[in-house]
Design a protein around this motif. Structure first.
Motif, PDB file in Angstrom:
ATOM      1  N   PRO A  97      -9.730   0.629   6.191  1.00  0.00           N
ATOM      2  CA  PRO A  97     -10.188   1.682   5.262  1.00  0.00           C
ATOM      3  C   PRO A  97      -9.321   1.801   4.018  1.00  0.00           C
ATOM      4  CG  PRO A  97      -8.986   2.663   7.070  1.00  0.00           C
ATOM      5  CD  PRO A  97      -8.913   1.170   7.270  1.00  0.00           C
ATOM      6  N   GLY A  98      -8.973   0.667   3.388  1.00  0.00           N
ATOM      7  CA  GLY A  98      -8.240   0.717   2.126  1.00  0.00           C
ATOM      8  C   GLY A  98      -6.811   1.151   2.246  1.00  0.00           C
ATOM      9  N   TYR A  99      -6.147   0.842   3.347  1.00  0.00           N
ATOM     10  CA  TYR A  99      -4.728   1.177   3.567  1.00  0.00           C
ATOM     11  C   TYR A  99      -4.450   2.668   3.427  1.00  0.00           C
ATOM     12  CZ  TYR A  99      -3.641  -3.759   3.840  1.00  0.00           C
ATOM     13  OH  TYR A  99      -3.589  -5.062   4.233  1.00  0.00           O
ATOM     14  N   LEU A 100      -5.353   3.466   3.975  1.00  0.00           N
ATOM     15  CA  LEU A 100      -5.125   4.902   4.085  1.00  0.00           C
ATOM     16  C   LEU A 100      -4.699   5.225   5.508  1.00  0.00           C
ATOM     17  CD1 LEU A 100      -8.287   6.238   2.208  1.00  0.00           C
ATOM     18  CD2 LEU A 100      -5.976   6.029   1.292  1.00  0.00           C
ATOM     19  N   ALA A 113       0.822  -1.205   0.000  1.00  0.00           N
ATOM     20  CA  ALA A 113       0.000   0.000   0.000  1.00  0.00           C
ATOM     21  C   ALA A 113       0.859   1.259   0.000  1.00  0.00           C
ATOM     22  CB  ALA A 113      -0.935  -0.001   1.206  1.00  0.00           C
ATOM     23  N   ARG A 118      -0.554   3.195   7.858  1.00  0.00           N
ATOM     24  CA  ARG A 118      -1.652   2.784   6.997  1.00  0.00           C
ATOM     25  C   ARG A 118      -2.473   1.689   7.660  1.00  0.00           C
ATOM     26  NH1 ARG A 118      -1.385   5.339   2.428  1.00  0.00           N
ATOM     27  NH2 ARG A 118       0.580   6.377   1.928  1.00  0.00           N
ATOM     28  N   SER A 121      -5.522  -1.326   7.385  1.00  0.00           N
ATOM     29  CA  SER A 121      -6.052  -2.268   6.409  1.00  0.00           C
ATOM     30  C   SER A 121      -7.537  -2.056   6.153  1.00  0.00           C
ATOM     31  CB  SER A 121      -5.803  -3.698   6.889  1.00  0.00           C
ATOM     32  OG  SER A 121      -6.387  -3.914   8.171  1.00  0.00           O
TER      33      SER A 121
END
Length: 405
Positions: free
Chosen positions: A383-386, A180, A379, A381
């Motif tokens: 929330p989409g690796y944000l 990510a 990051r 996992s």
């Protein structure tokens, strides 16, 4: 009388300690970016702290200039060393008599080059017959040589980037988060390839296996309902929070950390670090969260376990004053506060595991450093690796992603 700062004194004190711990190696702007404030704000906090300590503003300003000049000189020194490294003659030559190639790989890796070097004098057919190889194999090598070289160079670049990310995050990231991070940097690479290269080169993230229950309920406290029911999702900021307490062994004593996490963004909006387990530990964390959200927290649901500090009258009064609705899971069920439990697992795995702490001041500084890193750079996992900061920025700027008015 000056305007009261929106940041708690504990936060400002720890931010100043983080800047000073850099020892002049990092400028105000760099440290301030990690903390989440402006460079000028951090500079003013340092000046105020020096004034309390008895330093004059003139001396602080001179020291500040010296620190930034030292940073510049160190960076220049690194650049010059990198530029001079290849100059030394024979620096990377193999030892005399040493084996340059891998076992049984000498002929396989060099035979095609030998044919190319002598084909004009002896012809490809004769050399291939003497070496016992096929001409079709040689011509196939010529056709694919450039592609092989490009592929090997690409693998070397990928491994260098993987190692850099792994090192930057103190060895905590595994393959999913490293992938990510590379994608966020604009590097288009396959997650399976990252996983495979890390496995081949023995690069792994940190893992924990042991768990320990620390919640001590107060059986005499009034009942508080569970308003979350294991649904740790939220469509907008400041609608659902969760929190918990953990402890850190420091020599023969302890430090305790209480947190307040916004379930929507996973950001730790409030925390408190102390050497006691009084109710002030959790109320200070709530006050910091309220200040971080500008006081606009009326109606937020704050979910915790049924520990005695969260069931205290002092904590109940602070929540009532700010319009916060309390919510509590069942006793002895970690799943009822799973998000807070997961946060502490990450903290222990990435910061505390395998380290022995002897100084409370240093431990506090490392906790503060990790919390600011968690909010702005780590990051996640789910929330989409944000990062939490990226999630909140998207929610604030995009009306289609947020219900916040």
């Amino acid at each position: 009388m000056g305007r009261r700062s929106a940041y708690p004194e504990e936060f400002r004190r720890d931010a100043v300690a983080l800047y000073r711990a850099a020892g002049g190696k990092r400028m105000y702007a760099a440290v301030a970016a990690d903390v989440g404030v402006t460079g000028e704000t951090l500079r003013s906090w340092v000046r105020q702290a020096d004034g309390v300590a008895g330093r004059g503003p003139r001396n602080e300003q001179a020291a500040e200039g010296q620190d930034e000049e030292l940073v510049r000189l160190r960076e220049e020194n690194k650049r010059l060393r990198r530029a001079e490294a290849p100059v030394a003659a024979g620096a990377r030559d193999p030892a005399p008599g040493g084996r340059v190639f891998r076992s049984r790989g000498e002929v396989r890796t060099r035979r095609w080059d030998f044919i190319s070097a002598h084909r004009a004098a002896f012809g490809v057919k004769r050399i291939c017959r003497v070496l016992g190889v096929s001409r079709s194999g040689y011509y196939r090598h010529l056709a694919t040589e450039e592609a092989h070289a490009e592929r090997e160079a690409e693998q070397e670049r990928t491994m260098a980037e993987i190692r850099a990310v792994h090192l930057e995050h103190n060895g905590a990231y595994g393959a999913p988060r490293i992938h990510a991070e590379l994608r966020a940097q604009g590097r288009k690479t396959n997650r399976k390839r990252v996983t495979r290269r890390m496995r081949v080169h023995g690069i792994v993230g940190r893992h924990l296996h042991r768990k320990k229950r620390t919640t001590i309920p107060d059986r005499t406290a009034p009942p508080v309902p569970d308003l979350v029911h294991r649904d740790f999702t939220a469509s907008a900021l400041n609608t659902r929070w969760c929190g918990d307490i953990t402890y850190v062994s420091v020599g023969s004593s302890w430090l305790y950390l209480a947190t307040v996490i916004d379930i929507c963004s996973r950001r730790v909006v409030g925390w408190s670090i102390a050497d006691h387990m009084r109710a002030e530990l959790v109320t200070d964390a709530v006050e910091m969260a309220v200040a971080a959200r500008g006081g606009r927290v009326h109606g937020v649901v704050f979910h915790t376990d049924r520990g005695a500090r969260y069931q205290s009258a002092v904590f109940a009064e602070v929540c009532r004053r700010h319009g916060i609705h309390r919510s509590m899971g069942r006793v002895g069920s970690s799943y009822d506060n799973a998000l807070a439990e997961s946060f502490f697992q990450g903290l222990k795995r990435e910061l505390l595991h395998g380290r022995r702490w002897t100084s409370k001041a240093q431990t506090r500084l490392e906790l503060f450093r990790w919390l600011t890193y968690y909010n702005r750079r780590r990051r996640h996992s789910a929330p989409g690796y944000l990062t939490p900061a990226e999630i909140e920025q998207q929610l604030i700027t995009s009306p289609t992603l947020s219900h916040v008015t």
